[in-house]
Design a protein around this motif. Structure first.
Motif, mmCIF file in Angstrom:
data_model
loop_
_atom_site.group_PDB
_atom_site.id
_atom_site.type_symbol
_atom_site.label_atom_id
_atom_site.label_comp_id
_atom_site.label_asym_id
_atom_site.label_seq_id
_atom_site.Cartn_x
_atom_site.Cartn_y
_atom_site.Cartn_z
ATOM 1 N N LEU A 276 0.811 -1.210 0.000
ATOM 2 C CA LEU A 276 0.000 0.000 0.000
ATOM 3 C C LEU A 276 0.848 1.264 0.000
ATOM 4 O O LEU A 276 0.524 2.243 -0.652
ATOM 5 C CB LEU A 276 -0.873 0.007 1.255
ATOM 6 C CG LEU A 276 -2.336 -0.357 1.082
ATOM 7 C CD1 LEU A 276 -3.065 -0.166 2.385
ATOM 8 C CD2 LEU A 276 -2.967 0.496 -0.004
ATOM 9 N N LYS A 277 1.929 1.201 0.754
ATOM 10 C CA LYS A 277 2.828 2.355 0.847
ATOM 11 C C LYS A 277 3.317 2.725 -0.563
ATOM 12 O O LYS A 277 3.330 3.891 -0.954
ATOM 13 C CB LYS A 277 4.020 1.954 1.733
ATOM 14 C CG LYS A 277 4.769 3.121 2.322
ATOM 15 C CD LYS A 277 5.830 2.635 3.296
ATOM 16 C CE LYS A 277 6.893 1.857 2.575
ATOM 17 N NZ LYS A 277 7.467 0.706 3.140
ATOM 18 N N GLU A 278 3.654 1.680 -1.342
ATOM 19 C CA GLU A 278 4.136 1.877 -2.707
ATOM 20 C C GLU A 278 3.064 2.549 -3.570
ATOM 21 O O GLU A 278 3.371 3.371 -4.419
ATOM 22 C CB GLU A 278 4.540 0.539 -3.326
ATOM 23 C CG GLU A 278 5.802 -0.087 -2.752
ATOM 24 C CD GLU A 278 5.565 -0.908 -1.482
ATOM 25 O OE1 GLU A 278 4.456 -0.828 -0.898
ATOM 26 O OE2 GLU A 278 6.482 -1.646 -1.076
ATOM 27 N N LEU A 279 1.789 2.180 -3.325
ATOM 28 C CA LEU A 279 0.700 2.777 -4.091
ATOM 29 C C LEU A 279 0.597 4.265 -3.756
ATOM 30 O O LEU A 279 0.491 5.105 -4.650
ATOM 31 C CB LEU A 279 -0.626 2.070 -3.763
ATOM 32 C CG LEU A 279 -1.882 2.703 -4.382
ATOM 33 C CD1 LEU A 279 -1.866 2.616 -5.898
ATOM 34 C CD2 LEU A 279 -3.150 2.041 -3.844
ATOM 35 N N MET A 280 0.661 4.595 -2.476
ATOM 36 C CA MET A 280 0.523 5.989 -2.063
ATOM 37 C C MET A 280 1.649 6.851 -2.648
ATOM 38 O O MET A 280 1.415 7.987 -3.024
ATOM 39 C CB MET A 280 0.479 6.094 -0.526
ATOM 40 C CG MET A 280 -0.736 5.420 0.102
ATOM 41 S SD MET A 280 -2.328 5.786 -0.707
ATOM 42 C CE MET A 280 -2.585 7.500 -0.233
ATOM 43 N N ILE A 281 2.827 6.284 -2.760
ATOM 44 C CA ILE A 281 3.946 7.025 -3.351
ATOM 45 C C ILE A 281 3.647 7.321 -4.825
ATOM 46 O O ILE A 281 3.889 8.417 -5.309
ATOM 47 C CB ILE A 281 5.273 6.243 -3.191
ATOM 48 C CG1 ILE A 281 5.663 6.209 -1.709
ATOM 49 C CG2 ILE A 281 6.399 6.863 -4.034
ATOM 50 C CD1 ILE A 281 6.798 5.269 -1.365
ATOM 51 N N ARG A 282 3.068 6.325 -5.525
ATOM 52 C CA ARG A 282 2.736 6.538 -6.943
ATOM 53 C C ARG A 282 1.703 7.641 -7.120
ATOM 54 O O ARG A 282 1.676 8.312 -8.147
ATOM 55 C CB ARG A 282 2.183 5.243 -7.556
ATOM 56 C CG ARG A 282 3.218 4.172 -7.676
ATOM 57 C CD ARG A 282 2.609 2.931 -8.261
ATOM 58 N NE ARG A 282 2.325 3.030 -9.697
ATOM 59 C CZ ARG A 282 1.661 2.108 -10.374
ATOM 60 N NH1 ARG A 282 1.210 1.041 -9.747
ATOM 61 N NH2 ARG A 282 1.451 2.243 -11.664
ATOM 62 N N LEU A 283 0.835 7.798 -6.123
ATOM 63 C CA LEU A 283 -0.243 8.774 -6.256
ATOM 64 C C LEU A 283 0.251 10.213 -6.120
ATOM 65 O O LEU A 283 -0.504 11.152 -6.354
ATOM 66 C CB LEU A 283 -1.352 8.488 -5.233
ATOM 67 C CG LEU A 283 -2.028 7.123 -5.381
ATOM 68 C CD1 LEU A 283 -3.204 7.004 -4.437
ATOM 69 C CD2 LEU A 283 -2.479 6.884 -6.819
ATOM 70 N N GLU A 284 1.512 10.363 -5.766
ATOM 71 C CA GLU A 284 2.079 11.715 -5.697
ATOM 72 C C GLU A 284 2.318 12.264 -7.102
ATOM 73 O O GLU A 284 2.442 13.464 -7.295
ATOM 74 C CB GLU A 284 3.392 11.705 -4.895
ATOM 75 C CG GLU A 284 3.140 11.518 -3.396
ATOM 76 C CD GLU A 284 4.396 11.183 -2.615
ATOM 77 O OE1 GLU A 284 5.513 11.369 -3.151
ATOM 78 O OE2 GLU A 284 4.260 10.718 -1.467
#
Ligand code: ZN
Length: 198
Positions: free
Chosen positions: A125-133
């Motif tokens: 999930l952390k990786e997903l949130m980084i992509r959303l930046e």
């Protein structure tokens, strides 16, 4: 197990550690393997070692791939502003088979399950949130319609909402508890087209 030579016993033991391979199946496979032509057995063993050594997670979407970045993330033909979140690489493959989705993916490698002690930090999930930046227009949550899949969908939508990015959930034409990979392409497409905003 003592009826067999220790080499066969060892092979049976190793095979029985694989998912859904019980002792009987492991024995059947072991005898099949020892009767194979030598080259075939060697290429089977080689493929296992090669896959384990060279397959890694895509640094963008976390799917299993053999380079730093998977072919989908590397493709300029894909819409990188639409991200479909799936539980595993098999679900990704199911959507790819439809040939109708041109966005990119994010593979969680699991789903949140309080019962099994799997929390948000245990999936990607952390990786997903980084992509959303980066610039993202829509996140399509395509986790399974099991309890875990729904819990995960709720959790992710709450996490993304404050960012202002559109979050949608695939339609529930997918049977409850159904694994995406076993669902036919028409149903998958209908679920995708009928997605609703969360
Ligand atoms: Zn990727």
């Amino acid at each position: 197990m003592d009826y067999y030579s220790s080499r066969i016993s060892n092979l049976i033991e190793q095979l029985s550690k694989l998912p859904s391979i019980g002792n009987k199946t492991a024995q059947r496979l072991a005898f099949h393997i020892v009767n194979m032509p030598k080259e075939q057995a060697e290429s089977l063993a080689g493929a296992i070692v090669d896959a384990r050594e060279n397959i890694r997670y895509c640094s963008e979407c976390c799917t299993l791939t053999d380079g730093d970045i998977c072919p989908i993330c590397a493709s300029a033909k894909r819409d990188h502003r639409t991200i479909m979140v799936v539980e595993n690489s098999r679900d990704l493959a199911a959507y790819e088979k439809t040939g109708k989705y041109d966005g990119v993916y994010h593979v969680l490698h699991g789903a949140i399950s309080p019962m099994l002690g799997i929390g948000p930090a245990d999936i990607r999930l952390k990786e997903l949130m980084i992509r959303l930046e980066k610039d993202v227009d829509e996140v399509i949550i395509a986790t399974n319609s099991s309890l875990e899949g729904e819990t995960t969908a709720m959790y992710i939508s709450k996490l993304i909402k404050p960012t202002g990015i559109k979050v949608t959930r695939i339609a529930s034409g997918v049977p409850v508890g159904g694994d995406l990979e076993y669902i036919d392409e028409v149903t998958l497409l209908r679920a995708l087209e009928g997605r609703t905003e969360l």
